[in-house]
Design a protein around this motif. Structure first.
Motif, short mmCIF file in Angstrom:
data_model
loop_
_atom_site.label_atom_id
_atom_site.label_comp_id
_atom_site.label_asym_id
_atom_site.label_seq_id
_atom_site.Cartn_x
_atom_site.Cartn_y
_atom_site.Cartn_z
N THR A 66 0.80 -1.23 0.00
CA THR A 66 0.00 0.00 0.00
C THR A 66 0.83 1.28 0.00
O THR A 66 0.47 2.28 0.61
CB THR A 66 -1.01 0.00 1.17
N SER A 167 -5.89 1.95 -0.86
CA SER A 167 -5.77 3.40 -0.96
C SER A 167 -4.75 3.84 0.08
O SER A 167 -4.97 3.68 1.29
CB SER A 167 -7.12 4.07 -0.70
N HIS A 168 -3.63 4.37 -0.37
CA HIS A 168 -2.51 4.67 0.52
C HIS A 168 -2.90 5.53 1.73
O HIS A 168 -2.51 5.22 2.86
CB HIS A 168 -1.41 5.37 -0.28
N ASN A 169 -3.65 6.57 1.50
CA ASN A 169 -3.99 7.52 2.56
C ASN A 169 -5.34 7.16 3.19
O ASN A 169 -6.36 7.16 2.51
CB ASN A 169 -4.04 8.93 1.96
N PRO A 170 -5.38 6.90 4.52
CA PRO A 170 -6.65 6.50 5.14
C PRO A 170 -7.71 7.59 5.17
O PRO A 170 -8.89 7.29 5.37
CB PRO A 170 -6.22 6.11 6.56
N GLN A 184 -10.96 -1.67 3.28
CA GLN A 184 -9.99 -0.73 2.72
C GLN A 184 -8.67 -0.93 3.46
O GLN A 184 -8.63 -0.95 4.69
CB GLN A 184 -10.45 0.72 2.91
N SER A 186 -4.92 0.65 4.01
CA SER A 186 -4.16 1.90 3.87
C SER A 186 -2.90 1.86 4.72
O SER A 186 -2.69 0.93 5.51
CB SER A 186 -5.03 3.10 4.30
N HIS A 188 0.46 5.08 5.22
CA HIS A 188 0.72 6.52 5.20
C HIS A 188 1.03 7.14 6.55
O HIS A 188 1.88 8.03 6.66
CB HIS A 188 -0.48 7.23 4.55
N VAL A 251 -5.49 0.14 8.83
CA VAL A 251 -4.33 0.98 8.57
C VAL A 251 -3.08 0.33 9.14
O VAL A 251 -2.96 0.13 10.35
CB VAL A 251 -4.51 2.39 9.16
#
Length: 277
Positions: A66, A167-170, A184, A186, A188, A251
């Motif tokens: 990610t 999706s890299h950014n939560p 999802q 994430s 970052h 995350v």
């Protein structure tokens, strides 16, 4: 920096329930790796070797990466992929890019090409089906890029179809509430860097603490610690599993260590088992 307040690698194992998960995918094992920041400073070779070893020991069906493979200069990606080519999974390795992977105008192409050269499938506003048509995998452009447009991608999927989103950014979890997102993944945030046991990431209280420091000293504090508060808006999602309305978000704390270092926030490999809800 990789040895400064880093801590030992931790393998976090979680079970995630997904509604309408096909019987054939019961017990599917995913491994998530994130935020390598491989630049000779922020991730040791020993830590990386251990992360690859525990990933393979999990015998995953799918490995998911990610973002943030490098820091600023994309050149180290060519050395990193020589390590990552030892990762093993039944259905392949899929990845999205992070903000550091698109730092320069040529970074995105260079990082993507290097990952692709070892068989990693890099998704940029794309849908893939490594586990079959019944559980699509959506990979989104980085939130800070000029190409973060989830609607054209998400609208391709029927609302009755479960899906996993990378999706890299939560922070994007807030935007993605308008669609179904069964899981999802994430990164970052690096877990918040410095965590107060039993309370949470120090950054949640950073601005309040900064006001208590004399003005003459504040610029030195921000110089050494940086302004972590700007990394994301929703620091309450800094690490771990969260329910975001009807959606589910996980995350990863990442592998690399970034300014100001880690404290009570160890690097992470996440092993995820999928079951039906």
């Amino acid at each position: 920096m990789h040895w400064l307040f880093t801590g030992h690698l931790r393998v976090d194992k979680i079970t995630v329930k997904i509604a309408e998960l096909p019987a054939s995918l019961q017990g599917t094992t995913l491994v998530q790796l994130s935020d390598f920041h491989y630049d000779g400073l922020r991730l040791s070779e020993d830590m990386l070797e251990k992360a690859i070893a525990v990933t393979n020991e999990a015998e995953p069906d799918l490995i998911l990466l990610t973002g943030d493979y490098v820091t600023d200069d994309p050149t180290p990606i060519h050395q990193l992929v020589h390590r990552l080519k030892h990762l093993q999974s039944r259905c392949g390795i899929y990845a999205v890019l992070g903000n550091h992977d698109i730092y320069y105008s040529h970074s995105k192409a260079e990082v993507t090409q290097a990952l692709t050269s070892i068989g990693v499938h890099v998704l940029w506003n794309e849908i893939a089906y490594p586990l079959g048509k019944e559980l699509p995998l959506v990979g989104l452009a980085d939130y800070w890029s000029q190409e973060f447009y989830p609607a054209p991608v998400m609208n391709q999927l029927d609302s009755v179809t479960p899906r996993i989103v990378l999706s890299h950014n939560p922070d994007t979890a807030k935007i993605l509430q308008q669609w179904r997102v069964d899981l999802q993944l994430s990164g970052h945030t690096h877990g918040g860097h410095i965590v107060i046991p039993g309370i949470g990431p120090l950054v949640l209280y950073y601005k309040k603490l900064l006001k208590q420091i004399p003005k003459k000293l504040r610029r030195w504090v921000t110089f050494f610690l940086g302004d972590c508060s700007k990394v994301v808006r929703y620091w309450e999602w800094a690490q771990g599993f969260h329910k975001v309305e009807k959606n589910q978000l996980y995350v990863n704390r990442g592998l690399g260590t970034y300014k100001p270092g880690r404290l009570f926030c160890p690097p992470e490999v996440t092993v995820i088992t999928l079951i039906s809800d």
